[in-house]
Enzyme design. Structure first.
Site, PDB file in Angstrom:
ATOM      1  N   GLY A  63     -13.731   0.017  -1.761  1.00  0.00           N
ATOM      2  CA  GLY A  63     -12.341   0.142  -2.184  1.00  0.00           C
ATOM      3  C   GLY A  63     -11.883  -0.980  -3.082  1.00  0.00           C
ATOM      4  N   LEU A  64     -12.800  -1.506  -3.898  1.00  0.00           N
ATOM      5  CA  LEU A  64     -12.468  -2.627  -4.781  1.00  0.00           C
ATOM      6  C   LEU A  64     -12.327  -2.194  -6.240  1.00  0.00           C
ATOM      7  CD1 LEU A  64     -14.855  -5.305  -3.208  1.00  0.00           C
ATOM      8  CD2 LEU A  64     -12.453  -4.838  -2.682  1.00  0.00           C
ATOM      9  N   SER A  65     -12.232  -0.877  -6.441  1.00  0.00           N
ATOM     10  CA  SER A  65     -11.890  -0.304  -7.746  1.00  0.00           C
ATOM     11  C   SER A  65     -12.932  -0.558  -8.830  1.00  0.00           C
ATOM     12  CB  SER A  65     -10.518  -0.796  -8.206  1.00  0.00           C
ATOM     13  OG  SER A  65      -9.545  -0.425  -7.268  1.00  0.00           O
ATOM     14  N   ASP A  79      -4.911  -0.427 -10.220  1.00  0.00           N
ATOM     15  CA  ASP A  79      -6.295  -0.891 -10.317  1.00  0.00           C
ATOM     16  C   ASP A  79      -6.632  -1.346 -11.731  1.00  0.00           C
ATOM     17  OD1 ASP A  79      -6.368  -0.138  -7.701  1.00  0.00           O
ATOM     18  OD2 ASP A  79      -7.614   1.632  -8.012  1.00  0.00           O
ATOM     19  N   GLU A  93       0.833  -1.209   0.000  1.00  0.00           N
ATOM     20  CA  GLU A  93       0.000   0.000   0.000  1.00  0.00           C
ATOM     21  C   GLU A  93       0.865   1.256   0.000  1.00  0.00           C
ATOM     22  OE1 GLU A  93      -2.957  -0.216  -0.654  1.00  0.00           O
ATOM     23  OE2 GLU A  93      -3.714  -2.108   0.148  1.00  0.00           O
ATOM     24  N   HIS A  94       0.425   2.252  -0.758  1.00  0.00           N
ATOM     25  CA  HIS A  94       1.093   3.553  -0.863  1.00  0.00           C
ATOM     26  C   HIS A  94       2.512   3.417  -1.449  1.00  0.00           C
ATOM     27  CE1 HIS A  94      -2.100   5.796   1.159  1.00  0.00           C
ATOM     28  NE2 HIS A  94      -2.245   4.696   1.886  1.00  0.00           N
ATOM     29  N   THR A  95       2.742   2.332  -2.116  1.00  0.00           N
ATOM     30  CA  THR A  95       4.019   2.147  -2.829  1.00  0.00           C
ATOM     31  C   THR A  95       3.903   2.567  -4.283  1.00  0.00           C
ATOM     32  OG1 THR A  95       3.364  -0.144  -3.230  1.00  0.00           O
ATOM     33  CG2 THR A  95       4.824   0.248  -1.367  1.00  0.00           C
ATOM     34  N   ASP A  96       2.674   2.561  -4.820  1.00  0.00           N
ATOM     35  CA  ASP A  96       2.508   2.778  -6.264  1.00  0.00           C
ATOM     36  C   ASP A  96       2.993   4.151  -6.712  1.00  0.00           C
ATOM     37  OD1 ASP A  96       0.408   3.989  -4.897  1.00  0.00           O
ATOM     38  OD2 ASP A  96      -1.115   3.456  -6.390  1.00  0.00           O
ATOM     39  N   GLY A 106     -18.115   1.588  -2.565  1.00  0.00           N
ATOM     40  CA  GLY A 106     -17.513   2.169  -1.377  1.00  0.00           C
ATOM     41  C   GLY A 106     -16.637   1.223  -0.584  1.00  0.00           C
TER      42      GLY A 106
END
Length: 385
Positions: free
Chosen positions: A123-125, A171, A34-37, A121
């Site tokens: 968070g599954l894109s 995503d 997470e937050h690496t992209d 809602g």
């Protein structure tokens, strides 16, 4: 999961003709990373068995007619007049149309029906799934011969320019490129990727949706990005070859950032460690070591909560609660943070019992309904008809 017959019937009901093609594009989960992209790091996503369905057929004029089942709304625009709207579901489709035309692909008028079963809602894109489904449907309808990665990139640009969301590529890439029973190790710097086995045996993936979305999510996201950028700038003062946090080592951070900007140091250190967790997760998956993978999920959540500070009390509660059960190998918050889901690695025999125990406890604690979402890792975008 919806069937092509259901989608085809509904398309015909709206447009009075049969659809030429029906395409399904899935939502996604991210095992870890997470937050690496946006720091040019690594992620480990895969598609799930919940998706968006698009049915299309050509028209003999220059109209684009769109119908979204969930909004029960018909939208019409001339192909030459396609542009971003102030808001609305249409932008995720129109953005793909605009991007295709900008790249020189020839389109005609068409009808498009849109439906899906991705929980909103969570968070599954779902937006990426809409973009990829639209891209694939128009690709086959107008015989454009665009490859899957290019369609994912077109979807990303559609979201940037039409929906106004500066998302990473994960995503759309996961929606377009996933394979059942595997995860994608994706390098967000150059889009190189490899497939790793996701053989869960007696275990399954369960998502627990907090049903909260705290308002500070977007501002906090921007602050985290700025912290990472500050670290890179400080390191570049001594190491000119550094482009992003991907190039930074812990030694560099300690030397150039820690004493000057401790906040940036802590946030950046998390990103470095999260990239290492992706590497470790791949090793554990290749060796079938689900126990260690589960421990890695707990470790990642601790970092996301205490160091990157993107969790919330509801997410923290869910992760802490499941730790008491040996049938749960690991859990963490998934996604940008401040709401959404936890991802849990649970023994199949315990899944329903866990849900049964947790739902009333969560309701009593927060006054909110907890939604359990059972998911199965699945194929990426597919043409059903």
């Amino acid at each position: 999961m919806m069937t092509k017959d259901q989608i085809g019937f509904r398309y015909q009901k709206v447009f009075g003709e049969k659809a030429t093609y029906i395409v399904r594009s899935p939502g996604r989960i991210n095992i870890i990373g997470e937050h690496t992209d946006y720091n040019e790091g690594f992620v480990l996503p895969t598609a799930i068995d919940k998706g968006v369905y698009v049915a299309v057929a050509k028209r003999d004029d220059d109209l684009v007619r769109l119908y979204a089942e969930s909004f029960e709304e018909l939208f019409e625009v001339k192909l030459s007049d396609v542009e971003a709207l102030p808001e609305g579901w249409q932008n995720y489709v129109l953005g793909v149309v605009g991007e295709l035309r900008e790249r020189g692909y020839e389109l005609g008028g068409f009808n498009l029906y849109l439906d899906g079963d991705i929980p909103v809602g969570a968070g599954l894109s779902s937006s990426a799934a809409v973009e990829c489904a639209t891209g694939f449907a128009l690709n086959v309808l107008f015989d454009l011969a665009i490859d899957r990665i290019a369609i994912a990139l077109i979807g990303q640009q559609a979201e940037h320019k039409y929906a106004g969301v500066q998302c990473g590529i994960m995503d759309q890439f996961a929606s377009a490129m996933s394979r059942a029973g595997q995860v994608i190790k994706l390098d967000c710097r150059d889009l190189s990727f490899s497939y790793k086995p996701l053989e869960l045996g007696d275990y399954t993936i369960l998502l627990l949706n907090t049903n909260v979305n705290h308002s500070l999510a977007s501002s906090a996201y921007n602050e985290r990005r700025k912290s990472c950028e500050r670290s890179v700038g400080l390191v570049q003062g001594k190491f000119q070859d550094v482009i992003s946090l991907r190039d930074v080592t812990l030694t560099m951070l300690e030397e150039c950032v820690e004493r000057i900007d401790n906040e940036a140091y802590i946030k950046s250190k998390f990103v470095l460690e999260e990239n290492q967790r992706v590497e470790k997760a791949c090793e554990f998956l290749e060796n079938g070591n689900l126990d260690m993978l589960g421990s890695l999920l707990y470790e990642a959540h601790t970092g996301l909560s205490n160091e990157y500070e993107v969790s919330c009390v509801e997410l923290d509660f869910l992760v802490e609660y499941v730790k008491q059960f040996p049938e749960v190998l690991g859990a963490r918050m998934m996604g940008g943070g401040f709401g959404g889901c936890t991802i849990n690695l649970v023994h199949k025999s315990f899944e329903d019992l866990l849900i049964e125990r947790l739902v009333p406890v969560y309701k009593e604690r927060f006054g909110l309904s907890l939604t359990a979402i059972k998911v199965v890792p699945s194929n990426g975008t597919e043409v059903l008809l």
